[in-house]
Design a protein around this motif. Structure first.
Motif, PDB file in Angstrom:
ATOM      1  N   LEU A 185     -13.103  -5.405  -0.385  1.00  0.00           N
ATOM      2  CA  LEU A 185     -12.755  -4.262  -1.214  1.00  0.00           C
ATOM      3  C   LEU A 185     -11.241  -4.243  -1.446  1.00  0.00           C
ATOM      4  CD1 LEU A 185     -14.918  -1.439   0.427  1.00  0.00           C
ATOM      5  CD2 LEU A 185     -15.337  -2.601  -1.755  1.00  0.00           C
ATOM      6  N   PRO A 186     -10.790  -3.901  -2.636  1.00  0.00           N
ATOM      7  CA  PRO A 186      -9.346  -3.932  -2.896  1.00  0.00           C
ATOM      8  C   PRO A 186      -8.601  -2.778  -2.258  1.00  0.00           C
ATOM      9  CG  PRO A 186     -10.513  -3.128  -4.825  1.00  0.00           C
ATOM     10  CD  PRO A 186     -11.575  -3.569  -3.841  1.00  0.00           C
ATOM     11  N   MET A 187      -7.430  -3.051  -1.761  1.00  0.00           N
ATOM     12  CA  MET A 187      -6.453  -2.034  -1.396  1.00  0.00           C
ATOM     13  C   MET A 187      -5.703  -1.644  -2.661  1.00  0.00           C
ATOM     14  SD  MET A 187      -4.946  -3.892   2.028  1.00  0.00           S
ATOM     15  CE  MET A 187      -3.488  -2.859   2.025  1.00  0.00           C
ATOM     16  N   ILE A 188      -5.399  -0.357  -2.827  1.00  0.00           N
ATOM     17  CA  ILE A 188      -4.729   0.123  -4.026  1.00  0.00           C
ATOM     18  C   ILE A 188      -3.523   0.970  -3.624  1.00  0.00           C
ATOM     19  CG2 ILE A 188      -4.949   1.566  -6.102  1.00  0.00           C
ATOM     20  CD1 ILE A 188      -7.918   0.803  -6.137  1.00  0.00           C
ATOM     21  N   GLY A 189      -2.449   0.827  -4.338  1.00  0.00           N
ATOM     22  CA  GLY A 189      -1.266   1.651  -4.133  1.00  0.00           C
ATOM     23  C   GLY A 189      -0.709   2.099  -5.469  1.00  0.00           C
ATOM     24  N   THR A 190      -0.342   3.350  -5.597  1.00  0.00           N
ATOM     25  CA  THR A 190       0.197   3.861  -6.853  1.00  0.00           C
ATOM     26  C   THR A 190       1.303   4.871  -6.572  1.00  0.00           C
ATOM     27  OG1 THR A 190      -0.386   4.913  -8.963  1.00  0.00           O
ATOM     28  CG2 THR A 190      -1.516   5.731  -7.006  1.00  0.00           C
ATOM     29  N   ILE A 204      18.802  -2.322  -6.359  1.00  0.00           N
ATOM     30  CA  ILE A 204      18.217  -1.654  -5.204  1.00  0.00           C
ATOM     31  C   ILE A 204      17.010  -0.866  -5.704  1.00  0.00           C
ATOM     32  CG2 ILE A 204      18.593  -0.056  -3.294  1.00  0.00           C
ATOM     33  CD1 ILE A 204      21.549  -0.677  -3.466  1.00  0.00           C
ATOM     34  N   ARG A 205      15.860  -1.050  -5.058  1.00  0.00           N
ATOM     35  CA  ARG A 205      14.611  -0.445  -5.516  1.00  0.00           C
ATOM     36  C   ARG A 205      14.082   0.531  -4.476  1.00  0.00           C
ATOM     37  NH1 ARG A 205       9.387  -2.848  -4.914  1.00  0.00           N
ATOM     38  NH2 ARG A 205      10.399  -4.859  -4.521  1.00  0.00           N
ATOM     39  N   PHE A 206      13.791   1.761  -4.916  1.00  0.00           N
ATOM     40  CA  PHE A 206      13.197   2.788  -4.067  1.00  0.00           C
ATOM     41  C   PHE A 206      11.825   3.135  -4.651  1.00  0.00           C
ATOM     42  CE2 PHE A 206      17.782   3.300  -4.105  1.00  0.00           C
ATOM     43  CZ  PHE A 206      18.107   3.368  -2.758  1.00  0.00           C
ATOM     44  N   ASP A 207      10.769   2.949  -3.876  1.00  0.00           N
ATOM     45  CA  ASP A 207       9.408   3.236  -4.329  1.00  0.00           C
ATOM     46  C   ASP A 207       8.715   4.185  -3.360  1.00  0.00           C
ATOM     47  OD1 ASP A 207       9.242   1.676  -6.691  1.00  0.00           O
ATOM     48  OD2 ASP A 207       9.036  -0.143  -5.477  1.00  0.00           O
ATOM     49  N   TYR A 208       8.060   5.198  -3.909  1.00  0.00           N
ATOM     50  CA  TYR A 208       7.251   6.104  -3.094  1.00  0.00           C
ATOM     51  C   TYR A 208       5.845   6.107  -3.675  1.00  0.00           C
ATOM     52  CZ  TYR A 208       5.704  10.175  -0.468  1.00  0.00           C
ATOM     53  OH  TYR A 208       5.017  11.011   0.387  1.00  0.00           O
ATOM     54  N   GLY A 209       4.850   5.836  -2.813  1.00  0.00           N
ATOM     55  CA  GLY A 209       3.495   5.735  -3.325  1.00  0.00           C
ATOM     56  C   GLY A 209       2.448   6.152  -2.320  1.00  0.00           C
ATOM     57  N   TYR A 210       1.202   6.178  -2.807  1.00  0.00           N
ATOM     58  CA  TYR A 210       0.045   6.584  -2.020  1.00  0.00           C
ATOM     59  C   TYR A 210      -0.936   5.424  -1.919  1.00  0.00           C
ATOM     60  CZ  TYR A 210       1.825  11.320  -2.501  1.00  0.00           C
ATOM     61  OH  TYR A 210       2.619  12.434  -2.451  1.00  0.00           O
TER      62      TYR A 210
END
Length: 230
Positions: A185-190, A204-210
């Protein structure tokens, strides 16, 4: 563009009950096809990359396998002007044919694989609740919508900065065998993020996700990295 090289590597694994050291030669060859208009934040073009990374042990190390990595990216401007909306897509496949020794393990999660998932620690690995995050062979796919908010400026000679935003959707799966990779099953992040272009190539990269898996929201994560994910 073709590059080749050779490394001598020592990789050490430390756990509470054991210690494993692997010594091996790593001949590497990469092939790149690149039509991007810009390297740091492309608005149009293609970027394809193939990597052959051998791992061949010496001494008493039972290591004999190759990482074969394929990555395909495409970029397109959705609007005109100096600050267009840009869509980028990427697909990556990593395979490890050969004899991979214990305890060599890869994982998914973090700024360079599937955002929204924290990088796993020993507690996550040993809990047994997240076995779907670990393995060898993997595929990943990413979709990203980007826009420049503040164009790159140089207020002082030799110093540059700017500000971009990005909305992302990542997916992927990993398995210890090639035959069972399609069954995972795929893992998903958004989520969304900010990019601060700096002097030179990298930003410089800042990412916030679920993080989402098997019908449930699992976790959330804030990631910091250098350069675009793809």
């Amino acid at each position: 563009k073709i590059k080749a090289g050779l490394k001598i590597i020592r990789r050490e694994y430390q756990r509470s009950d054991e210690s494993v050291t692997l010594d091996y030669l790593s001949p590497i060859m990469s092939i790149v096809y690149d039509t991007r208009d810009l390297y740091s934040n492309p608005t149009e073009g293609l970027y394809f990359r193939w990597i052959f990374d051998g791992k061949y042990g010496f001494g008493n190390n039972d290591v004999s396998f190759t990482l074969f990595s394929q990555s395909y990216s495409a970029y397109h401007s959705l609007s005109s002007g100096k600050k267009p909306w840009i869509i980028g897509i990427n697909g990556t496949l990593n395979l490890y044919p050969g004899r991979v020794p214990y305890p060599w393990t890869e994982y998914l999660g973090g700024a360079y694989t599937i955002r929204g998932w924290p990088i796993p620690n020993n507690d996550i690995y040993s809990s047994g609740n997240y076995d779907y995050r670990f393995g060898l062979h993997s595929w990943m796919a990413s979709l990203e919508l980007r826009k420049t908010i503040v164009s790159k400026k140089a207020p002082v000679p030799g110093i540059e900065y700017g500000l971009d935003i990005g909305f992302f959707l990542d997916a992927g799966a990993i398995s210890y065998t090639i035959e069972t990779l399609d069954d995972q099953l795929p893992m998903i992040g958004t989520g969304l993020g900010l990019r601060i272009p700096m002097t030179g190539y990298a930003s410089i990269r800042f990412d916030y996700g679920y993080a989402y898996y098997n019908g449930a929201w699992i976790d959330k994560s804030f990631n910091i990295a250098f350069g675009q994910k793809f």
